[in-house]
Motif scaffolding. Structure first.
Motif: not given
Length: 996
Positions: A684-685, A701-705, A877-879
């Motif tokens: 998770y970010t 969630m982010l992808r690798e890119d 804000w979640m990063l």
């Protein structure tokens, strides 16, 4: 009927006349006719115009390889263009029209293109439109000037805009042996495999089994070939382990012995029976495949070889034997091999006059000479056709020819003929084997490419392998069937075949070099000179040749043109054909309908996934819809309600009092182990290791890119135990995502993930009275604000069933998600409904859920679409800045923080009409409502809270455009109008209602 219909013979049913229409004129054929055979029987030889030059074209083949006779079929108000007339079975009321002509087929104004032939040579579009325009439009690229006119002229048939009213269907099938092709070789292979107890699927593109045996005139086992095929078909049909699919073309061969096929279920009927699809798309997984796809006859390349009245010799024989049709009354034959002599004898037997047999070879076999005697004429050996005469063929020009040097000598002399049948040899139909992988192998004797060595589990049989006689086909078919079952070749006696011993090897002659246009690819107007021009300009690779000249592209895929084109290139390069090579054949083998690819999945394709409360929903008039892998309620409609009225009522009830929604389909993944918290910090970010036990947190969630991948809540149930929830559609992808990182990237972590989606039933209770409903039925725990704060978790019971309750909201209202074991799902649901009766609890479906989330500006898969970042969605804000996470290394790349990216906004309709998902947002619109797009609508609804049509959109500039106006442009649905761009938080932006 015309005199072109033979007085007898053929497999048609002359007791069943059928009326059909072509280009507005009514004709009559018989049951069993194709449109091509019926037109020929009525004396119609001009059926179309060529692609570039608009030259008149006639019927050239009798099967799937037809390059000329492409027509448009009109049925149920729908236009379907570019269908070979050779593959259309006629039925009462069939309406077809020719293509690529104006104002008529007989008089086509665009035929003037022939006068500008050199301008339309190979690659003309690459060379002609690159320069600037001179004169008044100086500075404009020539292409920009010409594009409108070229696009109007391009193509063959014209597609319609009407909605297709028919059904299409998808099917999955599994078998031990798939046999592709039901000629003699395929029938033998299927018989041997079936006798061995294997599950067999036999696919044949024609309406009846037997392939070329139906029109060869041969005898097999003392029976006519057609009768022998019928007996074999009856034997196979009687077996429980055999499935026969006629009118079925296997068009693609993919990894893992997965083959794609299309079954034309009702194309031959005036109307489809109720509930029966038009086309059925098959995905077939086979243990072993037997490829018995036969061979395709090649033309010879000579000036005038495209004139109406010129056709392949095998096609002419088929029309005579199978359809009782004479393609001409005075027929000339031009060949480089023996097979055309059998056609000549068959045409003579059917009633035609054979006026000449022209053979480039100086000597022919005794069997060919005997057939020439049957045809009533001595062959002109060592001769070639050098031209044809007439808008429709009236005569052919013949000249002495030296096959060894390719030189012509003497003066050309005319021979009167209204039909010229040609044969340049046969090419095994190796398309599927080529798709499966491997390079085809050149055979110098057959002057043809044979299939490559298998790198998947397939075996070949019949003409596909180069075995061009029926006796060889039976032998290779038997052996292929045995090999497919793991057995050795049998010595069982094969049925005897009565046929002349024709020499199957053609002379290595593909082109007659004489003055005039000689066509290699009839469908795309590619000439022999075009191939030589490609050579001179450096496009000598066969793949470059294909693309530069368009040789063998589109629906043709090189069926008739491939080998002649390669031979001419080889001659230009001074190399043998095998050194030049061949292009890679790609799926589909023949055109397939888009409807079949986009078809609904048949019930046998996959199981229906139903929630524990499914039957309750259905009894309460829920209209169900597929969501991901599940069936979910769309609305609970009252009598007379529209979908919009129903979801507006349900959403309003949630805002007013309380509603209940089935959320059992949300993805649920148990994450356990000593390193579980740290693993979630990586995934998770935002941070999860600090989450207290008994609390939940929203995560991204982010992808690798650095692109957003999924969002959801994760609950901490113990020190080393978490329950992750995902969106319904992304549950499988998230599970794969987690497993990949644990298996490959961080295998040292002590974490175990398990999908528990099916283990839990879930109900979301939302609205101002949600807490009162729970207080009325929950025991074992309090649910007040202190005991169960926002994002808190408690355990208790409802009607004796253990439940876990988390206070979280997707609607923006005071809301709770109640989870219980799937076996208690309906019991708990009904208890919640009973407890909510005093408050007017209302069940709500996906449409109301969507309206509630749009009002609050919550994102789903429509916004997390694989292109957006956390900043685009205002979730930055979640990063976390305290830890690395998947995607953190790449999320700050220049392109992903650019101010001009599409970012989330809200839009309000200013004309009181609905907004459509996917509609473009434009700053300025012209008189047609069109303009430069600055973004698009991702989701829309009628908002009962605002009493307006609203939507979420991704727009360039995002927040900077709040308070501005723009235009909605949706030309596909003819919807245009003005909108206001606002914050995506339409309703209760402060979140006061969330806290009750």
């Amino acid at each position: 009927m015309s005199a072109r219909r033979a007085t007898g013979g053929g497999l048609i049913d002359r007791s069943q006349p059928i009326r059909f229409t072509f280009d507005g004129k009514t004709y009559t054929g018989y049951a069993g006719d194709t449109l091509a055979s019926a037109l020929l029987a009525n004396g119609v030889t001009l059926v179309g115009r060529s692609f570039k030059y608009h030259r008149p074209r006639g019927i050239f083949t009798a099967g799937i390889d037809e390059p000329n006779a492409l027509v448009t079929v009109l049925k149920d108000g729908v236009r379907e263009p570019n269908i070979p007339a050779t593959g259309i079975e006629i039925y009462d009321g069939l309406t077809a029209e020719s293509q690529n002509r104006f104002p008529s087929l007989e008089f086509d104004l665009a035929a003037v293109n022939q006068l500008a032939g050199p301008l339309f040579s190979a690659g003309f579009y690459y060379k002609t439109f690159m320069g600037p325009v001179i004169g008044p439009l100086k500075g404009t690229r020539f292409w920009m000037f010409c594009e409108h006119f070229i696009r109007r002229a391009a193509g063959l048939g014209r597609a319609g805009y009407e909605k297709d009213p028919v059904r299409y269907e998808k099917m999955n099938a599994f078998c031990d042996v798939l046999v592709v092709g039901a000629g003699p070789a395929g029938l033998m292979a299927a018989t041997e495999a079936a006798k061995a107890g294997k599950r067999v699927i036999l696919a044949e593109q024609d309406p009846r089994l037997g392939g070329s045996a139906n029109w060869s005139g041969e005898e097999i086992g003392g029976k006519k070939a057609t009768e022998w095929a019928e007996v074999k078909a009856a034997e196979l049909t009687a077996l429980d382990n055999v499935q026969i699919l006629t009118r079925t073309t296997v068009w693609g061969y993919y990894d893992g012995n997965n083959l794609a096929a299309i079954e034309r279920v009702t194309d031959h009927l005036p109307a489809a029976p109720i509930g029966v699809p038009r086309h059925r798309h098959w995905s077939i997984r086979a243990g072993t495949v037997v490829l018995a796809t036969g061979a395709l006859e090649r033309p010879l390349v000579f000036p005038g070889n495209d004139r109406p009245g010129v056709m392949l010799a095998g096609a002419a024989e088929r029309y005579a034997r199978e359809f009782g049709v004479l393609p001409g009354e005075k027929i000339a034959v031009f060949t480089n091999n023996d097979s055309a002599y059998r056609a000549a004898a068959a045409l003579k037997e059917a009633g035609a006059a054979i006026v000449a047999i022209i053979d480039v070879r100086p000597e022919i076999s005794p069997a060919a000479r005997a057939l020439a005697e049957q045809a009533g004429i001595a062959p002109l050996t060592g001769h070639a056709v050098t031209d044809t005469v007439g808008k429709r063929l009236t005569k052919v020009m013949v000249q002495h020819f030296d096959a060894a040097t390719g030189r012509l000598s003497g003066d050309p002399r005319p021979i009167e003929a209204d039909c010229l049948v040609v044969s340049g040899g046969w090419s095994p139909a190796i398309h599927l084997a080529s798709q499966a992988g491997g390079a085809p192998v050149w055979d110098g004797k057959l002057q043809a490419f044979l299939p490559p060595e298998p790198n998947q589990k397939w075996v070949g049989a019949g003409a596909f392998t180069g075995a061009l006689t029926t006796a060889e086909a039976l032998s290779t078919g038997r052996d292929a069937g045995l090999k497919a079952t793991g057995k050795k070749a049998s010595r069982v006696k094969l049925p005897e075949v009565a046929a002349p011993a024709l020499d199957p090897f053609p002379a290595a002659v593909f082109e007659i070099k004489a003055k005039g246009k000689a066509f290699v690819d009839l469908q795309h107007d590619v000439t022999a000179d075009d191939v030589r021009l490609a050579h001179r300009e450096g496009f000598v690779s066969v793949e470059h040749l294909k693309r530069y000249t368009t040789l063998g592209m589109a629906t043709d895929q090189g069926k008739t043109s491939n080998v002649p084109g390669l031979a001419i290139m080889a001659d230009a390069r001074g190399l043998p054909i095998e050194k030049v090579g061949t292009t890679r054949f790609r799926p589909p083998f023949s055109p397939i309908s888009i409807g079949s690819l986009a078809a609904e999945r048949h019930w046998r394709f996959k199981p229906d996934r139903l929630t524990p409360m499914h039957d309750w929903h259905v009894k309460r008039r829920a209209r169900m819809m597929e969501a991901g892998l599940w069936h979910r309620p769309m609305i609970y409609g009252e009598p007379g309600e529209t979908v919009e009225q129903a979801y507006a009522r349900e959403a309003a009830a949630v805002r007013r009092s309380v509603g209940i929604c089935d959320v059992s389909t949300l993805g649920k993944i148990a994450v356990k182990g000593p390193d579980a918290a740290g693993f979630l910090d990586h995934v998770y970010t935002n941070v999860f290791s600090t989450l207290p036990v008994g609390k939940a947190r929203y995560g991204l969630m982010l992808r690798e890119d650095g692109i957003a991948f999924d969002d959801g809540t994760t609950w901490r149930l113990g020190e080393h135990e978490f329950l992750m929830t995902t969106t319904t559609a992304n549950a499988g992808k998230v599970m794969q995502h987690l497993e990949y990182y644990l298996d490959v990237v961080w295998p040292q972590l002590k974490v175990h993930v398990t999908s528990v989606t099916d283990q839990w039933a879930g109900a979301a209770v939302a609205g101002p009275n949600a807490r009162k409903v729970l207080q009325a039925c929950v025991t074992g725990t309090a649910v007040d604000n202190e005991t169960l704060p926002h994002m808190g978790i408690v355990h208790g019971e409802i009607a004796g069933a253990p439940v876990m309750i988390c206070r979280l909201s997707f609607s923006g209202e005071l809301a709770y998600e109640v989870y219980c074991g799937a076996g208690h799902g309906r019991h708990v649901w009904e208890a919640l409904m009973a407890a909510g009766e005093p408050f007017g609890i209302t069940p709500y479906g996906l449409e109301a859920l969507g309206a509630l989330r749009i009002e609050k500006g919550h994102v789903t898969g429509a916004e997390i679409d694989g292109r957006t970042t956390a900043r685009d969605l205002y979730l930055d804000w979640m990063l976390s800045k305290k830890k690395p996470f998947i995607g953190s290394a790449l999320m700050d790349r220049e392109g992903q923080i650019d101010w001009s990216r599409l970012r989330l906004v809200g839009v309000i309709s200013l004309d009181g009409r609905p907004l459509g998902g996917g509609a473009h947002i434009v700053e300025k619109a012209d008189g047609n409502g069109l303009g430069t797009s600055i973004g698009h609508v991702t989701a829309s609804c009628y908002s009962p809270a605002l009493q307006k049509y609203i939507g979420l959109a991704l727009v360039r500039g995002g927040k900077a455009r709040h308070g501005t106006r723009a235009f909605l442009s949706d030309p596909l649905r003819k919807r245009f109008g003005q909108v206001e761009i606002v914050s995506h938080h339409f309703f209760d932006p402060e979140g006061k209602r969330l806290h009750g």
